[in-house]
Design a protein around this motif. Structure first.
Motif, PDB file in Angstrom:
ATOM      1  N   LEU A  42      52.613 -66.844  90.780  1.00  0.00           N
ATOM      2  CA  LEU A  42      53.554 -67.966  90.742  1.00  0.00           C
ATOM      3  C   LEU A  42      53.901 -68.415  89.335  1.00  0.00           C
ATOM      4  CD1 LEU A  42      52.206 -70.170  93.670  1.00  0.00           C
ATOM      5  CD2 LEU A  42      53.823 -68.266  93.725  1.00  0.00           C
ATOM      6  N   GLU A  43      52.944 -68.383  88.420  1.00  0.00           N
ATOM      7  CA  GLU A  43      53.244 -68.831  87.058  1.00  0.00           C
ATOM      8  C   GLU A  43      52.228 -68.256  86.089  1.00  0.00           C
ATOM      9  OE1 GLU A  43      53.109 -73.078  87.521  1.00  0.00           O
ATOM     10  OE2 GLU A  43      50.976 -73.165  87.015  1.00  0.00           O
ATOM     11  N   GLY A  44      52.586 -68.335  84.803  1.00  0.00           N
ATOM     12  CA  GLY A  44      51.700 -67.849  83.758  1.00  0.00           C
ATOM     13  C   GLY A  44      51.647 -68.823  82.604  1.00  0.00           C
ATOM     14  N   ASP A  45      50.552 -68.758  81.859  1.00  0.00           N
ATOM     15  CA  ASP A  45      50.392 -69.628  80.696  1.00  0.00           C
ATOM     16  C   ASP A  45      49.366 -68.988  79.766  1.00  0.00           C
ATOM     17  OD1 ASP A  45      50.483 -71.715  78.922  1.00  0.00           O
ATOM     18  OD2 ASP A  45      49.292 -73.086  80.142  1.00  0.00           O
ATOM     19  N   GLY A  46      49.807 -68.580  78.579  1.00  0.00           N
ATOM     20  CA  GLY A  46      48.885 -67.935  77.648  1.00  0.00           C
ATOM     21  C   GLY A  46      48.395 -66.611  78.196  1.00  0.00           C
ATOM     22  N   ILE A  47      47.069 -66.457  78.331  1.00  0.00           N
ATOM     23  CA  ILE A  47      46.529 -65.211  78.872  1.00  0.00           C
ATOM     24  C   ILE A  47      46.290 -65.314  80.379  1.00  0.00           C
ATOM     25  CG2 ILE A  47      45.380 -64.755  76.664  1.00  0.00           C
ATOM     26  CD1 ILE A  47      42.683 -65.105  78.347  1.00  0.00           C
ATOM     27  N   ARG A  55      44.631 -69.540  92.513  1.00  0.00           N
ATOM     28  CA  ARG A  55      43.586 -69.053  91.614  1.00  0.00           C
ATOM     29  C   ARG A  55      44.156 -68.829  90.216  1.00  0.00           C
ATOM     30  NH1 ARG A  55      41.285 -64.049  95.101  1.00  0.00           N
ATOM     31  NH2 ARG A  55      43.491 -63.496  94.845  1.00  0.00           N
ATOM     32  N   ARG A  56      43.464 -69.319  89.207  1.00  0.00           N
ATOM     33  CA  ARG A  56      43.858 -69.101  87.818  1.00  0.00           C
ATOM     34  C   ARG A  56      43.101 -67.869  87.310  1.00  0.00           C
ATOM     35  NH1 ARG A  56      42.663 -71.773  82.453  1.00  0.00           N
ATOM     36  NH2 ARG A  56      44.658 -71.889  81.330  1.00  0.00           N
ATOM     37  N   LEU A  57      43.845 -66.828  86.960  1.00  0.00           N
ATOM     38  CA  LEU A  57      43.259 -65.533  86.644  1.00  0.00           C
ATOM     39  C   LEU A  57      43.586 -65.121  85.210  1.00  0.00           C
ATOM     40  CD1 LEU A  57      44.579 -63.728  89.856  1.00  0.00           C
ATOM     41  CD2 LEU A  57      42.340 -64.795  89.595  1.00  0.00           C
ATOM     42  N   ILE A  58      42.612 -64.558  84.506  1.00  0.00           N
ATOM     43  CA  ILE A  58      42.905 -63.891  83.236  1.00  0.00           C
ATOM     44  C   ILE A  58      43.792 -62.684  83.540  1.00  0.00           C
ATOM     45  CG2 ILE A  58      41.944 -62.614  81.284  1.00  0.00           C
ATOM     46  CD1 ILE A  58      39.394 -64.284  81.598  1.00  0.00           C
ATOM     47  N   ASP A  59      44.899 -62.574  82.843  1.00  0.00           N
ATOM     48  CA  ASP A  59      45.840 -61.467  83.066  1.00  0.00           C
ATOM     49  C   ASP A  59      45.344 -60.242  82.306  1.00  0.00           C
ATOM     50  OD1 ASP A  59      47.955 -59.835  83.604  1.00  0.00           O
ATOM     51  OD2 ASP A  59      49.477 -61.085  82.632  1.00  0.00           O
ATOM     52  N   GLN A 415      39.299 -60.505  91.097  1.00  0.00           N
ATOM     53  CA  GLN A 415      40.248 -61.570  91.418  1.00  0.00           C
ATOM     54  C   GLN A 415      39.543 -62.775  92.027  1.00  0.00           C
ATOM     55  OE1 GLN A 415      44.093 -60.659  93.156  1.00  0.00           O
ATOM     56  NE2 GLN A 415      43.870 -58.494  92.629  1.00  0.00           N
ATOM     57  N   ASP A 416      38.548 -62.523  92.868  1.00  0.00           N
ATOM     58  CA  ASP A 416      37.787 -63.637  93.436  1.00  0.00           C
ATOM     59  C   ASP A 416      37.058 -64.433  92.355  1.00  0.00           C
ATOM     60  OD1 ASP A 416      38.570 -63.011  95.990  1.00  0.00           O
ATOM     61  OD2 ASP A 416      36.783 -61.815  96.449  1.00  0.00           O
ATOM     62  N   LEU A 417      36.750 -63.747  91.242  1.00  0.00           N
ATOM     63  CA  LEU A 417      35.979 -64.372  90.162  1.00  0.00           C
ATOM     64  C   LEU A 417      36.853 -64.881  89.017  1.00  0.00           C
ATOM     65  CD1 LEU A 417      33.124 -61.704  90.082  1.00  0.00           C
ATOM     66  CD2 LEU A 417      32.895 -64.061  90.898  1.00  0.00           C
ATOM     67  N   GLY A 418      38.174 -64.564  89.043  1.00  0.00           N
ATOM     68  CA  GLY A 418      39.061 -65.107  88.021  1.00  0.00           C
ATOM     69  C   GLY A 418      39.641 -64.118  87.031  1.00  0.00           C
ATOM     70  N   LEU A 419      39.785 -62.846  87.434  1.00  0.00           N
ATOM     71  CA  LEU A 419      40.309 -61.834  86.510  1.00  0.00           C
ATOM     72  C   LEU A 419      41.153 -60.827  87.272  1.00  0.00           C
ATOM     73  CD1 LEU A 419      40.323 -60.193  83.769  1.00  0.00           C
ATOM     74  CD2 LEU A 419      38.214 -59.107  84.606  1.00  0.00           C
ATOM     75  N   LEU A 420      42.315 -60.480  86.711  1.00  0.00           N
ATOM     76  CA  LEU A 420      43.108 -59.351  87.189  1.00  0.00           C
ATOM     77  C   LEU A 420      42.781 -58.136  86.329  1.00  0.00           C
ATOM     78  CD1 LEU A 420      46.768 -60.665  87.692  1.00  0.00           C
ATOM     79  CD2 LEU A 420      45.290 -59.716  89.465  1.00  0.00           C
TER      80      LEU A 420
END
Length: 467
Positions: A42-47, A55-59, A415-420
């Motif tokens: 849905l959206e991105g910000d920084g990394i 869920r906010r994920l590190i890209d 992804q469950d832990l916050g990383l793609l």
């Protein structure tokens, strides 16, 4: 059963339903083609990116190797809007625009000496296609119509258009697709991890160079127009070739008047710490460099080819001054894309390149620690790109004894832990935005460590791996 399916569809998010009913996704399988809803970002910000579940994920893949300066950069958004208000489009067939000329000069300033010309495309596939068509055109004009075949490598990925896809060296890319295979010759993948047992890396490099010499002797230099190589094979699993390999291949090409095309669609624009990596990182000056992705950090579709002046000089001296390079794209030299690329370069030159060079060794060192896990055969990479390759055991390094969906299993846990991450069969690849900080690298490593351990436990429980 029909009622269950109907209820499931009724509970589906409207955006998922629209995608499933109308959107054809890239690289679909026939069993779900035209009827697939993939996870929505849905959206991105920084990394970071935020998915449909909140869920906010590190890209980890930076989109697709491309969001180099990070998401939500006001400088790029403003440049895009300002250029759109000033000039949204002009036909490149008989006019030009200021942003494209400015960008061309800036790119030439970063490229190896002599590569002072740019042909703009809309992405990486069209950039590779352009380079190959230029090679064919040049040899036609120079009276060498047979010197057209292209040398690529097993494991390579160069695009999705008909000719660029024909260069790809991954078997699954060709299983169900036609290609111009008669125009392509393949060499071995320069993967030190998969070199013959007992062979030193130096000997492996010498073997690869001799393989190229033998191919030229067998097929004839007068039939080979170009050799194309990613300095690091990205989608092949972040394959870093042995020291001296690229320089050796460049020398062989020069000896036989074979154009060396460096496919820097992934490795350019800071991924390895420089705008172009060919000369600064690997010490080679190609005849052409293809680029895309990071040139705009994914904010606008743009690609291109850097072309050496000497190739144009040959054409100007020919006896066919009326010969036309009948190749172009509606969106070549797009003013908004070029304005975005100029703003992107401002950010890279303004400190992000320096930051990437500073943080890259820590990134590589941190991820290398994952090799202590039994499932991990090798962690490899350079700059801010890396691959975790999983194996069934550390003797055979055989991935085929594993569940070949192991990369997807790891990605699901991540992804469950916050990383793609980007799963590739038994591998996971990463290329985070260049603005990543040490603490965020630590978090990536921690998540990967836990996700791989969870995957190990799953495989053991299901009898797919003995550990």
């Amino acid at each position: 059963m029909a009622a269950v399916v109907k209820d499931a569809y009724a509970a589906e998010d409207p955006a998922d339903r629209l995608a499933r009913d109308h959107l054809v996704q890239p690289w679909p399988v026939s069993g779900s083609i035209g009827a697939e809803a993939r996870g929505r970002i849905l959206e991105g910000d920084g990394i970071y990116v935020t998915d449909h579940a909140g869920r906010r994920l590190i890209d980890g893949p930076a989109g697709m190797w491309c969001v180099n300066v990070g998401h939500r950069r006001r400088e790029i958004v403003d440049a895009m809007a300002e250029q759109a208000m000033a000039l949204s489009y002009n036909s490149p067939w008989y006019t030009t625009n200021d942003p494209s000329a400015e960008l061309a000069a800036r790119l030439a300033g970063h490229a190896p000496e002599g590569l002072q010309h740019v042909f703009y495309t809309t992405g990486g596939s069209s950039a590779v296609e352009t380079a190959l068509r230029f090679m064919q055109f040049r040899n036609n004009v120079l009276g060498r119509p047979a010197k057209k075949r292209i040398v690529s490598r097993e494991g390579a990925y160069h695009g999705s258009t008909y000719l660029s896809a024909s260069l790809n060296g991954r078997p699954r890319d060709h299983d169900w697709m036609d290609s111009a295979s008669e125009q392509v010759l393949k060499l071995s993948c320069p993967n030190p991890f998969r070199r013959p047992a007992g062979m030193a890396v130096e000997a492996f490099c010498a073997h690869l160079l001799q393989e190229f010499r033998d191919l030229i002797a067998r097929e004839g230099a007068d039939t080979i127009g170009a050799f194309i190589a990613e300095p690091i094979m990205a989608s092949g699993g972040v394959i870093v070739p042995p020291d001296g390999y690229l320089a050796g291949m460049r020398a062989i090409c020069a000896e036989h008047d074979i154009l060396f095309i460096a496919d820097e669609v992934v490795t350019a624009f800071g991924r390895l710490g420089d705008v172009f990596a060919s000369e600064q990182v690997f010490g080679i000056a190609p005849d052409m460099i293809t680029f895309a992705k990071g040139v705009t950090s994914g904010y606008f579709p743009l690609g291109g080819v850097m072309i050496a002046e000497r190739l144009f000089e040959d054409l100007r001296r020919s006896n066919h001054s009326d010969a036309m390079f009948a190749h172009g794209l509606t969106y070549s030299s797009h003013p908004i894309g070029c304005a975005v690329a100029n703003a992107n370069l401002d950010l890279l030159e303004g400190g992000i390149l320096d930051h990437a060079r500073t943080v890259a060794p820590y990134f590589q060192q941190s991820l290398k620690a994952l090799e202590a896990l039994p499932l991990v055969g090798e962690v490899r990479g350079l700059g801010l790109m890396a691959c975790v390759e999983c194996v069934a055991d550390h003797v055979s390094n055989n991935p085929l004894a594993l569940d070949l969906e192991v990369g997807k299993r790891i990605d699901r846990h991540c992804q469950d832990l916050g990383l793609l991450v980007r799963p590739l069969i038994h591998m996971c690849v990463m290329s985070p935005p260049l603005v990543i900080e040490r603490g965020e690298i630590d978090r990536m490593r921690e998540i990967l460590d836990k996700a791989i351990r969870l995957t190990q436990d799953e495989l053991v429980r299901e009898g797919l791996w003995r550990g």
